[in-house]
Design a protein around this motif. Sequence first.
Motif, PDB file in Angstrom:
ATOM      1  N   GLY A 231     -16.611  27.229 163.864  1.00  0.00           N
ATOM      2  CA  GLY A 231     -15.215  27.533 163.822  1.00  0.00           C
ATOM      3  C   GLY A 231     -14.548  27.759 165.186  1.00  0.00           C
ATOM      4  N   ASP A 232     -13.239  27.550 165.123  1.00  0.00           N
ATOM      5  CA  ASP A 232     -12.414  27.792 166.303  1.00  0.00           C
ATOM      6  C   ASP A 232     -12.484  29.250 166.740  1.00  0.00           C
ATOM      7  N   HIS A 233     -12.046  29.493 167.966  1.00  0.00           N
ATOM      8  CA  HIS A 233     -12.089  30.872 168.467  1.00  0.00           C
ATOM      9  C   HIS A 233     -11.152  31.797 167.696  1.00  0.00           C
ATOM     10  N   THR A 234     -10.159  31.238 167.019  1.00  0.00           N
ATOM     11  CA  THR A 234      -9.223  32.064 166.247  1.00  0.00           C
ATOM     12  C   THR A 234      -9.924  32.892 165.166  1.00  0.00           C
ATOM     13  N   VAL A 235     -11.088  32.478 164.715  1.00  0.00           N
ATOM     14  CA  VAL A 235     -11.791  33.249 163.676  1.00  0.00           C
ATOM     15  C   VAL A 235     -12.088  34.676 164.155  1.00  0.00           C
ATOM     16  N   THR A 236     -12.230  34.841 165.469  1.00  0.00           N
ATOM     17  CA  THR A 236     -12.522  36.149 166.053  1.00  0.00           C
ATOM     18  C   THR A 236     -11.455  37.184 165.700  1.00  0.00           C
ATOM     19  N   VAL A 237     -10.209  36.732 165.615  1.00  0.00           N
ATOM     20  CA  VAL A 237      -9.102  37.666 165.409  1.00  0.00           C
ATOM     21  C   VAL A 237      -9.279  38.431 164.094  1.00  0.00           C
ATOM     22  N   GLY A 238      -9.705  37.738 163.056  1.00  0.00           N
ATOM     23  CA  GLY A 238      -9.891  38.400 161.769  1.00  0.00           C
ATOM     24  C   GLY A 238     -10.969  39.466 161.825  1.00  0.00           C
ATOM     25  N   ALA A 239     -12.068  39.169 162.484  1.00  0.00           N
ATOM     26  CA  ALA A 239     -13.167  40.132 162.566  1.00  0.00           C
ATOM     27  C   ALA A 239     -12.765  41.359 163.372  1.00  0.00           C
ATOM     28  N   VAL A 240     -12.081  41.126 164.489  1.00  0.00           N
ATOM     29  CA  VAL A 240     -11.683  42.261 165.330  1.00  0.00           C
ATOM     30  C   VAL A 240     -10.647  43.130 164.616  1.00  0.00           C
ATOM     31  N   ARG A 241      -9.747  42.512 163.894  1.00  0.00           N
ATOM     32  CA  ARG A 241      -8.775  43.305 163.131  1.00  0.00           C
ATOM     33  C   ARG A 241      -9.481  44.175 162.094  1.00  0.00           C
ATOM     34  N   ALA A 242     -10.444  43.607 161.406  1.00  0.00           N
ATOM     35  CA  ALA A 242     -11.156  44.377 160.378  1.00  0.00           C
ATOM     36  C   ALA A 242     -11.889  45.565 160.988  1.00  0.00           C
ATOM     37  N   LEU A 243     -12.583  45.334 162.097  1.00  0.00           N
ATOM     38  CA  LEU A 243     -13.400  46.402 162.682  1.00  0.00           C
ATOM     39  C   LEU A 243     -12.542  47.443 163.387  1.00  0.00           C
ATOM     40  N   SER A 244     -11.445  47.008 164.028  1.00  0.00           N
ATOM     41  CA  SER A 244     -10.612  47.987 164.739  1.00  0.00           C
ATOM     42  C   SER A 244      -9.885  48.906 163.754  1.00  0.00           C
ATOM     43  N   ALA A 245      -9.722  48.463 162.511  1.00  0.00           N
ATOM     44  CA  ALA A 245      -9.058  49.307 161.517  1.00  0.00           C
ATOM     45  C   ALA A 245      -9.869  50.570 161.240  1.00  0.00           C
ATOM     46  N   ARG A 246     -11.202  50.480 161.338  1.00  0.00           N
ATOM     47  CA  ARG A 246     -11.986  51.687 161.085  1.00  0.00           C
ATOM     48  C   ARG A 246     -12.677  52.231 162.339  1.00  0.00           C
ATOM     49  N   LEU A 247     -12.555  51.503 163.442  1.00  0.00           N
ATOM     50  CA  LEU A 247     -13.161  51.952 164.707  1.00  0.00           C
ATOM     51  C   LEU A 247     -12.074  51.931 165.784  1.00  0.00           C
ATOM     52  N   PRO A 248     -11.248  52.972 165.867  1.00  0.00           N
ATOM     53  CA  PRO A 248     -10.093  52.924 166.772  1.00  0.00           C
ATOM     54  C   PRO A 248     -10.465  52.812 168.251  1.00  0.00           C
ATOM     55  N   GLU A 249     -11.699  53.105 168.613  1.00  0.00           N
ATOM     56  CA  GLU A 249     -12.121  52.979 170.011  1.00  0.00           C
ATOM     57  C   GLU A 249     -12.728  51.614 170.324  1.00  0.00           C
ATOM     58  N   LEU A 250     -12.602  50.673 169.395  1.00  0.00           N
ATOM     59  CA  LEU A 250     -13.250  49.361 169.570  1.00  0.00           C
ATOM     60  C   LEU A 250     -12.802  48.669 170.854  1.00  0.00           C
ATOM     61  N   ARG A 251     -13.766  48.073 171.557  1.00  0.00           N
ATOM     62  CA  ARG A 251     -13.524  47.207 172.704  1.00  0.00           C
ATOM     63  C   ARG A 251     -14.035  45.812 172.378  1.00  0.00           C
ATOM     64  N   ALA A 252     -13.541  44.814 173.104  1.00  0.00           N
ATOM     65  CA  ALA A 252     -14.049  43.451 172.936  1.00  0.00           C
ATOM     66  C   ALA A 252     -14.580  42.939 174.267  1.00  0.00           C
ATOM     67  N   VAL A 253     -15.743  42.335 174.225  1.00  0.00           N
ATOM     68  CA  VAL A 253     -16.293  41.607 175.367  1.00  0.00           C
ATOM     69  C   VAL A 253     -16.324  40.138 174.968  1.00  0.00           C
ATOM     70  N   VAL A 254     -15.644  39.309 175.769  1.00  0.00           N
ATOM     71  CA  VAL A 254     -15.487  37.895 175.437  1.00  0.00           C
ATOM     72  C   VAL A 254     -16.094  37.058 176.558  1.00  0.00           C
ATOM     73  N   LEU A 255     -17.034  36.205 176.215  1.00  0.00           N
ATOM     74  CA  LEU A 255     -17.561  35.218 177.163  1.00  0.00           C
ATOM     75  C   LEU A 255     -16.908  33.884 176.840  1.00  0.00           C
ATOM     76  N   ASP A 256     -16.187  33.336 177.803  1.00  0.00           N
ATOM     77  CA  ASP A 256     -15.357  32.157 177.523  1.00  0.00           C
ATOM     78  C   ASP A 256     -14.990  31.518 178.857  1.00  0.00           C
ATOM     79  N   ALA A 257     -14.948  30.186 178.894  1.00  0.00           N
ATOM     80  CA  ALA A 257     -14.474  29.515 180.105  1.00  0.00           C
ATOM     81  C   ALA A 257     -12.973  29.681 180.285  1.00  0.00           C
ATOM     82  N   HIS A 258     -12.274  29.964 179.180  1.00  0.00           N
ATOM     83  CA  HIS A 258     -10.807  29.986 179.184  1.00  0.00           C
ATOM     84  C   HIS A 258     -10.288  31.396 178.918  1.00  0.00           C
ATOM     85  N   LEU A 259      -9.108  31.682 179.446  1.00  0.00           N
ATOM     86  CA  LEU A 259      -8.523  33.002 179.226  1.00  0.00           C
ATOM     87  C   LEU A 259      -8.012  33.195 177.795  1.00  0.00           C
TER      88      LEU A 259
END
Length: 282
Positions: free
Chosen positions: A101-129
């Motif tokens: 899947g496209d990188h956009t799939v990440t958005v759904g997962a992060v939204r779900a986890l940040s809803a119950r983990l307000p201190e959530l951070r993301a580390v992204v390895l990517d050639a593009h910003l």
Amino acid sequence: MTTAFLGAGVRGPARVALIGVPYDRTQSYRPGAAAGPRAIREASWSLETYSPALDMDLLEAGVRDLGDLEVADLDPAAMVQRVQEAVAGLDRDVVPVLLGGDHTVTVGAVRALSARLPELRAVVLDAHLDLRDRYEGSPWSHACTVRRLWEALGDGRVVLLGVRSGVREEWEFAWRHCRWVGEPLALPEAVHAELRGCPVYLSVDLDVADPAYASGVGNPEPGGPALSEVLQALYLLRDLSVVGMDLVEAAPGLDPSGATAVAAAKLVREMVLAFCGSAPPG
Ligand SMILES: [Mn+2]
């Protein structure tokens, strides 16, 4: 489902849930990532379950493969919502691992986890910003993924590694609003120390590696690290509390050699083992 991922036949309670998201309607250049989950699973069977680098085995990691989400006919916003619901529906002690899947799939997962983990951070390895607010009129383009993560998590909560491409406005946004943007794959100790205190979502866009190692990606960006360097960078993050992760943008049909699919599968194996591989305490 067709073939499950290597070593994912867990009996008893699962600790890791693999979820395929075969979707490539947010691509900006060339599609093919919808075929990623199936190809990654099939290629995984050419690997061993045991990782010599980690001295860990997938057969002991409690991995269950939940198959693919049915997203092919959804528009991007509905696809993100579908991913969010799937991740939110997991038991809280189960780590979701998305196969894009496209990188956009990440958005759904992060939204779900940040809803119950307000201190959530993301580390992204990517050639593009991936920090555009809109791309060709859409907020859901895979060129906007990290911008959507920044909105979901808040200022200074996204760390970017391996980046070597973006327009000037994206770089300026990144320097102001992301915690760290580095082309070298190692974090400064101060940033690493901050992350140790927080739940972390780890997103790996396969195009972070040089196209010599994984040419089957939507937007290949030359001049990147070897796959072995990407793996070493992931091992350096092992002391973080990773609560969810993904491997995205593998478009195996663009690489008839098959190397892309097996590179993606090896990354998934090592990510699962590095961050979820040890038995739960007690
Ligand atoms: Mn990318």
